[in-house]
Design a protein around this motif. Sequence first.
Motif, PDB file in Angstrom:
ATOM      1  N   CYS A 294       0.975  -0.969   0.052  1.00 35.05           N
ATOM      2  CA  CYS A 294      -0.093   0.237  -0.286  1.00 35.05           C
ATOM      3  C   CYS A 294       0.929   1.155  -0.074  1.00 35.05           C
ATOM      4  O   CYS A 294       0.367   2.185  -0.228  1.00 35.05           O
ATOM      5  CB  CYS A 294      -0.982   0.119   1.147  1.00 35.05           C
ATOM      6  SG  CYS A 294      -0.263   0.054   2.779  1.00 35.05           S
ATOM      7  N   GLY A 295       2.255   1.106   0.174  1.00 31.64           N
ATOM      8  CA  GLY A 295       3.008   2.358   0.141  1.00 31.64           C
ATOM      9  C   GLY A 295       3.199   3.079   1.302  1.00 31.64           C
ATOM     10  O   GLY A 295       4.031   4.201   1.638  1.00 31.64           O
ATOM     11  N   GLU A 296       2.309   2.674   2.521  1.00 37.44           N
ATOM     12  CA  GLU A 296       2.475   3.346   3.902  1.00 37.44           C
ATOM     13  C   GLU A 296       3.730   3.140   4.398  1.00 37.44           C
ATOM     14  O   GLU A 296       4.468   2.053   4.363  1.00 37.44           O
ATOM     15  CB  GLU A 296       1.300   3.016   4.666  1.00 37.44           C
ATOM     16  CG  GLU A 296      -0.164   3.504   4.154  1.00 37.44           C
ATOM     17  CD  GLU A 296      -0.226   4.951   4.306  1.00 37.44           C
ATOM     18  OE1 GLU A 296       0.305   5.409   5.272  1.00 37.44           O
ATOM     19  OE2 GLU A 296      -0.652   5.702   3.419  1.00 37.44           O
ATOM     20  N   LYS A 297       4.258   3.722   5.441  1.00 39.09           N
ATOM     21  CA  LYS A 297       5.559   3.498   6.354  1.00 39.09           C
ATOM     22  C   LYS A 297       5.087   2.241   7.010  1.00 39.09           C
ATOM     23  O   LYS A 297       3.930   2.054   7.640  1.00 39.09           O
ATOM     24  CB  LYS A 297       5.831   4.715   7.304  1.00 39.09           C
ATOM     25  CG  LYS A 297       6.255   5.742   6.531  1.00 39.09           C
ATOM     26  CD  LYS A 297       6.780   6.933   7.586  1.00 39.09           C
ATOM     27  CE  LYS A 297       7.204   8.246   6.885  1.00 39.09           C
ATOM     28  NZ  LYS A 297       7.976   8.953   7.853  1.00 39.09           N
ATOM     29  N   ILE A 298       6.271   1.541   7.268  1.00 40.29           N
ATOM     30  CA  ILE A 298       6.164   0.331   8.181  1.00 40.29           C
ATOM     31  C   ILE A 298       6.978   0.653   9.520  1.00 40.29           C
ATOM     32  O   ILE A 298       7.960   1.315   9.496  1.00 40.29           O
ATOM     33  CB  ILE A 298       6.629  -0.909   7.589  1.00 40.29           C
ATOM     34  CG1 ILE A 298       8.044  -1.075   7.025  1.00 40.29           C
ATOM     35  CG2 ILE A 298       5.831  -1.281   6.309  1.00 40.29           C
ATOM     36  CD1 ILE A 298       8.766  -2.229   6.583  1.00 40.29           C
ATOM     37  N   TYR A 299       6.407   0.418  10.617  1.00 39.73           N
ATOM     38  CA  TYR A 299       6.881   0.338  11.797  1.00 39.73           C
ATOM     39  C   TYR A 299       7.363  -0.602  12.622  1.00 39.73           C
ATOM     40  O   TYR A 299       7.175  -1.801  12.515  1.00 39.73           O
ATOM     41  CB  TYR A 299       5.634   1.344  12.822  1.00 39.73           C
ATOM     42  CG  TYR A 299       5.258   2.418  12.457  1.00 39.73           C
ATOM     43  CD1 TYR A 299       6.069   3.401  11.900  1.00 39.73           C
ATOM     44  CD2 TYR A 299       3.728   2.664  12.436  1.00 39.73           C
ATOM     45  CE1 TYR A 299       5.421   4.481  11.468  1.00 39.73           C
ATOM     46  CE2 TYR A 299       3.360   3.796  11.911  1.00 39.73           C
ATOM     47  CZ  TYR A 299       4.130   4.750  11.636  1.00 39.73           C
ATOM     48  OH  TYR A 299       3.640   5.826  11.066  1.00 39.73           O
ATOM     49  N   ASN A 300       8.531  -0.280  13.321  1.00 41.95           N
ATOM     50  CA  ASN A 300       9.193  -1.402  14.071  1.00 41.95           C
ATOM     51  C   ASN A 300       8.695  -1.708  15.495  1.00 41.95           C
ATOM     52  O   ASN A 300       8.058  -0.642  15.953  1.00 41.95           O
ATOM     53  CB  ASN A 300      10.687  -0.879  14.247  1.00 41.95           C
ATOM     54  CG  ASN A 300      11.495  -2.054  14.919  1.00 41.95           C
ATOM     55  OD1 ASN A 300      12.088  -1.861  15.993  1.00 41.95           O
ATOM     56  ND2 ASN A 300      11.719  -3.182  14.513  1.00 41.95           N
ATOM     57  N   HIS A 301       8.533  -2.778  15.894  1.00 44.57           N
ATOM     58  CA  HIS A 301       7.803  -3.310  17.103  1.00 44.57           C
ATOM     59  C   HIS A 301       8.958  -4.329  17.737  1.00 44.57           C
ATOM     60  O   HIS A 301       9.476  -5.182  16.941  1.00 44.57           O
ATOM     61  CB  HIS A 301       6.577  -4.106  16.984  1.00 44.57           C
ATOM     62  CG  HIS A 301       5.651  -3.454  16.296  1.00 44.57           C
ATOM     63  ND1 HIS A 301       4.788  -2.363  16.811  1.00 44.57           N
ATOM     64  CD2 HIS A 301       5.345  -3.154  14.808  1.00 44.57           C
ATOM     65  CE1 HIS A 301       3.998  -1.695  15.994  1.00 44.57           C
ATOM     66  NE2 HIS A 301       4.232  -2.208  14.791  1.00 44.57           N
TER      67      HIS A 301
END
Length: 139
Positions: A37-44
């Motif tokens: 989708c092109g959204e940022k991906i976040y770290n967990h």
Amino acid sequence: MDPETWEMAQKLRKTSTRIDTFGEVNPLTGLLYCADCGEKIYNHRSRGGTKNNPYLSDFFDCSAYTRANQKRPHACRRHYIRTKAVRGRGLILETLRVASAFAISNQETFIEKVRFASLIREAVMETKRKLNREKKEDR
């Protein structure tokens, strides 16, 4: 480098970093995007692993999915990539090599693509801000 290109580069580099609950900043924060989708991906991350790997879990997932939670089930699908896979297999280095080779051999095209991507990102963000304002006004 002309001033317009310099300003655009600085704008693209700007990302907010945060110190996580373990007192660390992930160096990839704000630089990875969802392939779907092109959204940022976040770290967990969560502690509880071993001496060699102090994190029980350490992965990135799509912010569109995370934000949607259960409200928009079709926003993006549940997928993730382990931090170890991103950092350990040379994905970053290979991506930089490919992008650098393209930028060197096709400088004008590269600049055009970066400008276009920046304009699209700005338009998307402005549309999201507008939608959020309208939602708040409707309440």
